[in-house]
Write an enzyme that holds these catalytic residues in place. Structure first.
Site, PDB file in Angstrom:
ATOM      1  N   HIS A 250       0.847  -1.202   0.000  1.00  0.00           N
ATOM      2  CA  HIS A 250       0.000   0.000   0.000  1.00  0.00           C
ATOM      3  C   HIS A 250       0.874   1.240   0.000  1.00  0.00           C
ATOM      4  CE1 HIS A 250      -3.294   2.728   0.908  1.00  0.00           C
ATOM      5  NE2 HIS A 250      -2.561   3.223   1.889  1.00  0.00           N
TER       6      HIS A 250
ATOM      7  N   THR B  99       3.676  -5.997   3.114  1.00  0.00           N
ATOM      8  CA  THR B  99       4.848  -6.424   2.348  1.00  0.00           C
ATOM      9  C   THR B  99       5.509  -5.286   1.579  1.00  0.00           C
ATOM     10  OG1 THR B  99       3.252  -7.182   0.699  1.00  0.00           O
ATOM     11  CG2 THR B  99       4.243  -8.858   2.096  1.00  0.00           C
ATOM     12  N   GLU B 100       4.781  -4.180   1.366  1.00  0.00           N
ATOM     13  CA  GLU B 100       5.362  -3.014   0.692  1.00  0.00           C
ATOM     14  C   GLU B 100       4.686  -1.748   1.209  1.00  0.00           C
ATOM     15  OE1 GLU B 100       5.621  -2.777  -3.567  1.00  0.00           O
ATOM     16  OE2 GLU B 100       5.858  -4.934  -3.782  1.00  0.00           O
ATOM     17  N   ASN B 101       5.505  -0.799   1.633  1.00  0.00           N
ATOM     18  CA  ASN B 101       4.994   0.527   1.993  1.00  0.00           C
ATOM     19  C   ASN B 101       6.175   1.484   2.036  1.00  0.00           C
ATOM     20  OD1 ASN B 101       4.317   2.341   4.862  1.00  0.00           O
ATOM     21  ND2 ASN B 101       3.014   2.534   3.072  1.00  0.00           N
TER      22      ASN B 101
END
Length: 305
Positions: free
Chosen positions: A137, A204-206
């Site tokens: 996100h 897992t992604e920011n």
């Protein structure tokens, strides 16, 4: 969508209104096969977990009092996150996707919807094939209803009948698509909790990239971004959302899709022009190191309001 619809990303296929849906259909079925393979062969011995990581922005209605805008915002999330999460957690594509793509396909004179269908056996096989949900996100958009004129060549982008806006006051430290809107993350996490039965979540992604290379490595905007977004995850934890872990994006500057090495998300600056590719810590390294060592904000007074 960019690989099989618009052709912007590898493999660069411009397959119009069918390509993205077909590619996604294969990804979902393949994911289920991998999960079952692990479940049947290795789980009893290894006790591991298999999940899927999905990236989604949050969609906020432009006018929260307008049912039309609220429906459009819900549709935005279903066409992004729900496209993959719904089959895995509920056994089929979101109803709104089936309705909108089906209606647009019929208007085009097609005998069947451009959105493929799962057989009864496939729905059963796919449902429940995730031990955790990985979430990538980065940003939030305001969403409103926008009816596109009837086009013979419809696409994933026009099927959902909506438009995305941003507030000009939102900070935009990185690329044009990435505004810093921390509160959207808490809303997305709560949506997942409500929609999919409060699954185990790993972020897992920011993170955020930079528009201009800062020669002094002084990325205060990244520090502010991380502070805001991690704080919203803490609020979501207090809401009862089952977030188990967080991964910032990313450790190093690296190759970023069709932007190559020009889009820098890293904590560490890489000198790509140097044969040895030396690494230099940005200011965010020290800040994030303190968060890790404290397992939280070192100064809790500045957050969680």
């Amino acid at each position: 969508e960019k690989g099989y619809g618009t052709g912007e990303h590898a493999p660069g296929l411009k397959l119009g209104g069918c390509g993205a849906y077909k590619a996604a259909h294969h990804i979902i079925k393949t994911h289920a096969k991998v999960w079952h393979s692990y479940n049947n062969t290795w789980r009893s011995e290894q006790q591991g977990m298999v999940g899927i990581s999905l990236t989604s922005a949050w969609g906020e209605p432009v006018d929260p009092h307008s049912q039309t805008d609220r429906d459009a915002a819900e549709r935005y999330i279903q066409f992004h996150l729900g496209w993959f999460a719904n089959p895995i957690y509920k056994g089929d594509y979101p109803e709104v996707m089936k309705n909108y793509v089906g209606r647009r396909s019929a208007q085009q004179g097609l005998g069947t919807s451009r959105l493929p269908t799962f057989s009864v056996q496939e729905k059963t096989y796919i449902k429940g094939t995730s031990d955790f949900l990985g979430i990538g996100h980065f940003t939030t958009h305001y969403i409103l209803q926008k009816s596109f004129p009837f086009l013979q060549v419809s696409s994933y982008h026009t099927d959902s009948d909506l438009a995305e806006l941003v507030d000009p006051k939102w900070p935009a430290p990185g690329p044009k698509w990435l505004n810093s809107v921390p509160w959207g993350f808490r809303r997305l996490l709560n949506f997942i909790k409500t929609q999919y039965g409060n699954p185990l979540i790993y972020v897992t992604e920011n993170g955020v990239s930079e528009k201009v290379q800062c020669t002094q490595l002084c990325d205060e905007w990244r520090i502010e971004y991380l502070k805001g977004y991690i704080n919203e995850i803490l609020k979501a934890l207090n809401d009862g959302v089952n977030v188990r872990g967080y991964t910032a994006w990313s450790l190093l500057d690296k190759f970023e899709w069709n932007k190559g090495f020009s889009e820098r998300f890293g904590f560490y600056h890489i000198d790509f022009n140097n044969k040895n590719k030396p690494r230099y810590p940005k200011a965010s390294v020290d800040y994030y190191r303190k968060i890790i060592s404290a397992n939280g904000f070192p100064n809790s007074i500045e957050v969680m309001s």
